[in-house]
Design a protein around this motif. Structure first.
Motif, mmCIF file in Angstrom:
data_model
loop_
_atom_site.group_PDB
_atom_site.id
_atom_site.type_symbol
_atom_site.label_atom_id
_atom_site.label_comp_id
_atom_site.label_asym_id
_atom_site.label_seq_id
_atom_site.Cartn_x
_atom_site.Cartn_y
_atom_site.Cartn_z
ATOM 1 N N ARG A 116 30.953 34.611 53.963
ATOM 2 C CA ARG A 116 30.951 35.286 55.150
ATOM 3 C C ARG A 116 30.006 35.535 54.906
ATOM 4 N NH1 ARG A 116 34.749 39.012 56.429
ATOM 5 N NH2 ARG A 116 36.207 39.747 54.720
ATOM 6 N N SER A 117 30.032 36.267 56.318
ATOM 7 C CA SER A 117 29.032 37.651 56.762
ATOM 8 C C SER A 117 29.255 38.427 57.193
ATOM 9 C CB SER A 117 27.878 37.095 57.565
ATOM 10 O OG SER A 117 26.552 36.478 56.921
ATOM 11 N N LEU A 118 28.993 39.523 56.605
ATOM 12 C CA LEU A 118 30.135 41.333 57.810
ATOM 13 C C LEU A 118 28.600 41.662 58.377
ATOM 14 C CD1 LEU A 118 31.478 43.239 55.249
ATOM 15 C CD2 LEU A 118 32.549 41.871 57.224
ATOM 16 N N GLY A 119 28.599 42.397 59.681
ATOM 17 C CA GLY A 119 27.606 43.410 60.335
ATOM 18 C C GLY A 119 26.248 42.541 60.982
ATOM 19 N N SER A 120 25.426 42.739 59.695
ATOM 20 C CA SER A 120 24.544 42.184 60.262
ATOM 21 C C SER A 120 23.567 41.329 59.453
ATOM 22 C CB SER A 120 22.825 42.921 60.717
ATOM 23 O OG SER A 120 22.580 43.368 59.057
ATOM 24 N N GLY A 121 24.858 40.503 58.230
ATOM 25 C CA GLY A 121 24.167 39.785 57.468
ATOM 26 C C GLY A 121 23.634 39.788 56.767
ATOM 27 N N ASP A 122 23.334 41.037 56.211
ATOM 28 C CA ASP A 122 22.751 42.309 55.390
ATOM 29 C C ASP A 122 23.636 41.757 54.054
ATOM 30 O OD1 ASP A 122 21.046 43.485 53.821
ATOM 31 O OD2 ASP A 122 21.484 44.929 53.748
ATOM 32 N N ARG A 123 25.323 41.965 54.646
ATOM 33 C CA ARG A 123 26.125 42.134 53.371
ATOM 34 C C ARG A 123 26.967 40.695 53.509
ATOM 35 N NH1 ARG A 123 30.162 46.523 55.380
ATOM 36 N NH2 ARG A 123 28.659 45.655 57.289
ATOM 37 N N LYS A 124 27.589 40.186 52.252
ATOM 38 C CA LYS A 124 28.027 39.078 52.164
ATOM 39 C C LYS A 124 29.469 38.738 51.831
ATOM 40 C CE LYS A 124 24.804 35.956 54.150
ATOM 41 N NZ LYS A 124 23.989 36.925 54.716
ATOM 42 N N VAL A 125 30.494 38.403 51.682
ATOM 43 C CA VAL A 125 32.274 38.422 51.654
ATOM 44 C C VAL A 125 32.243 37.307 50.330
ATOM 45 C CG1 VAL A 125 34.529 39.672 51.316
ATOM 46 C CG2 VAL A 125 32.343 41.019 52.409
ATOM 47 N N VAL A 126 33.019 37.589 49.134
ATOM 48 C CA VAL A 126 33.696 36.518 48.900
ATOM 49 C C VAL A 126 35.402 36.703 48.796
ATOM 50 C CG1 VAL A 126 34.576 34.628 47.286
ATOM 51 C CG2 VAL A 126 32.198 35.803 47.493
ATOM 52 N N ASP A 127 36.090 36.094 49.339
ATOM 53 C CA ASP A 127 37.623 36.256 49.992
ATOM 54 C C ASP A 127 38.527 35.586 48.793
ATOM 55 O OD1 ASP A 127 37.423 38.226 51.437
ATOM 56 O OD2 ASP A 127 36.985 37.080 53.085
ATOM 57 N N PHE A 128 39.594 36.783 47.434
ATOM 58 C CA PHE A 128 40.277 35.629 46.842
ATOM 59 C C PHE A 128 41.030 36.098 47.649
ATOM 60 C CE2 PHE A 128 35.860 36.547 44.607
ATOM 61 C CZ PHE A 128 36.102 35.438 44.022
ATOM 62 N N ARG A 129 42.585 35.122 47.498
ATOM 63 C CA ARG A 129 43.796 34.554 47.852
ATOM 64 C C ARG A 129 44.605 34.308 46.545
ATOM 65 N NH1 ARG A 129 44.208 36.687 52.068
ATOM 66 N NH2 ARG A 129 42.627 36.179 54.081
ATOM 67 N N GLU A 130 46.141 35.244 46.361
ATOM 68 C CA GLU A 130 46.329 34.543 45.324
ATOM 69 C C GLU A 130 46.670 32.929 44.842
ATOM 70 O OE1 GLU A 130 51.116 35.465 43.527
ATOM 71 O OE2 GLU A 130 50.269 35.833 46.032
ATOM 72 N N GLY A 131 46.262 32.652 43.547
ATOM 73 C CA GLY A 131 46.089 31.632 43.747
ATOM 74 C C GLY A 131 44.909 30.747 42.941
ATOM 75 N N ALA A 132 43.030 31.806 43.828
ATOM 76 C CA ALA A 132 42.382 31.479 43.309
ATOM 77 C C ALA A 132 41.642 31.688 42.307
ATOM 78 C CB ALA A 132 41.573 32.125 44.577
ATOM 79 N N SER A 133 41.119 31.216 41.544
ATOM 80 C CA SER A 133 40.719 31.921 40.375
ATOM 81 C C SER A 133 39.207 32.240 40.797
ATOM 82 C CB SER A 133 40.127 30.778 39.444
ATOM 83 O OG SER A 133 39.719 29.672 39.875
ATOM 84 N N VAL A 134 38.238 33.154 39.974
ATOM 85 C CA VAL A 134 36.895 33.355 40.734
ATOM 86 C C VAL A 134 35.488 31.902 39.355
ATOM 87 C CG1 VAL A 134 34.679 35.311 39.313
ATOM 88 C CG2 VAL A 134 37.526 35.624 40.534
ATOM 89 N N ASP A 135 34.992 31.881 40.032
ATOM 90 C CA ASP A 135 34.042 31.407 39.664
ATOM 91 C C ASP A 135 32.421 31.149 39.073
ATOM 92 O OD1 ASP A 135 31.630 29.198 39.811
ATOM 93 O OD2 ASP A 135 31.517 28.099 41.348
ATOM 94 N N PRO A 136 32.746 32.174 38.353
ATOM 95 C CA PRO A 136 31.627 32.545 37.763
ATOM 96 C C PRO A 136 30.260 32.114 37.348
ATOM 97 C CG PRO A 136 32.839 31.977 35.563
ATOM 98 C CD PRO A 136 33.687 31.257 36.667
ATOM 99 N N THR A 137 29.861 31.090 38.105
ATOM 100 C CA THR A 137 28.014 30.515 38.248
ATOM 101 C C THR A 137 28.322 31.123 39.648
ATOM 102 O OG1 THR A 137 28.784 29.231 35.891
ATOM 103 C CG2 THR A 137 27.259 28.627 38.185
ATOM 104 N N PHE A 138 29.180 30.713 40.118
ATOM 105 C CA PHE A 138 28.808 31.138 41.837
ATOM 106 C C PHE A 138 28.618 32.069 41.627
ATOM 107 C CE2 PHE A 138 30.106 33.127 46.477
ATOM 108 C CZ PHE A 138 29.532 31.213 46.766
ATOM 109 N N ILE A 139 29.309 32.865 41.080
ATOM 110 C CA ILE A 139 29.705 34.920 41.202
ATOM 111 C C ILE A 139 28.129 35.281 41.096
ATOM 112 C CG2 ILE A 139 30.685 37.248 41.186
ATOM 113 C CD1 ILE A 139 31.707 35.517 43.021
ATOM 114 N N ALA A 140 27.250 34.614 39.347
ATOM 115 C CA ALA A 140 26.381 35.395 38.830
ATOM 116 C C ALA A 140 25.028 34.980 39.984
ATOM 117 C CB ALA A 140 26.677 34.693 37.339
ATOM 118 N N ASP A 141 25.730 33.793 40.276
ATOM 119 C CA ASP A 141 23.753 33.469 41.276
ATOM 120 C C ASP A 141 23.785 34.328 41.981
ATOM 121 O OD1 ASP A 141 21.765 31.009 42.210
ATOM 122 O OD2 ASP A 141 23.249 31.167 43.765
#
Length: 114
Positions: A80-105
């Motif tokens: 999701r975007s924050l503010g003017s869209g210059d910052r983007k955020v991925v939120d993780f909740r309990e039970g979620a796992s990190v997709d290292p390929t997506f984060i690395a990209d």
């Protein structure tokens, strides 16, 4: 590894620790030149004098925010975007796992390494 960042992560709940540790590892494997610092009470990953990403742990989620992301399109339900869209955020909740390929990209694109 910065001791203050390690202490921040170590003070989290077990599921949050797992997410933060995976995100931290992904940052360093993707951008080996990235440094760590605690700014505004949160772990920031930096390179070339600028912020690349930040971790924020709240009661029910871990947020991973990247900077310089104006050219990255939001992904409904994932990025999701924050503010003017210059910052983007991925939120993780309990039970979620990190997709290292997506984060690395995401990191490569916002750090200008794509």
């Amino acid at each position: 590894m910065n001791n203050d960042v390690s202490a921040y992560i170590d003070a989290t709940l077990p599921w949050q620790n797992t997410v933060c540790t995976a995100l931290r590892a992904t940052v360093h494997s993707t951008l080996p030149e990235a440094g760590e610092t605690l700014q505004y009470g949160k772990p920031h990953f930096t390179a070339d004098g600028r912020n690349l990403a930040v971790l924020h742990v709240a009661a029910t989620k871990v947020s991973f925010m990247v900077f310089d992301a104006a050219d990255v399109e939001p992904v409904p339900g994932l990025l999701r975007s924050l503010g003017s869209g210059d910052r983007k955020v991925v939120d993780f909740r309990e039970g979620a796992s990190v997709d290292p390929t997506f984060i690395a990209d995401l990191l490569r694109r916002t750090a200008g390494r794509d």
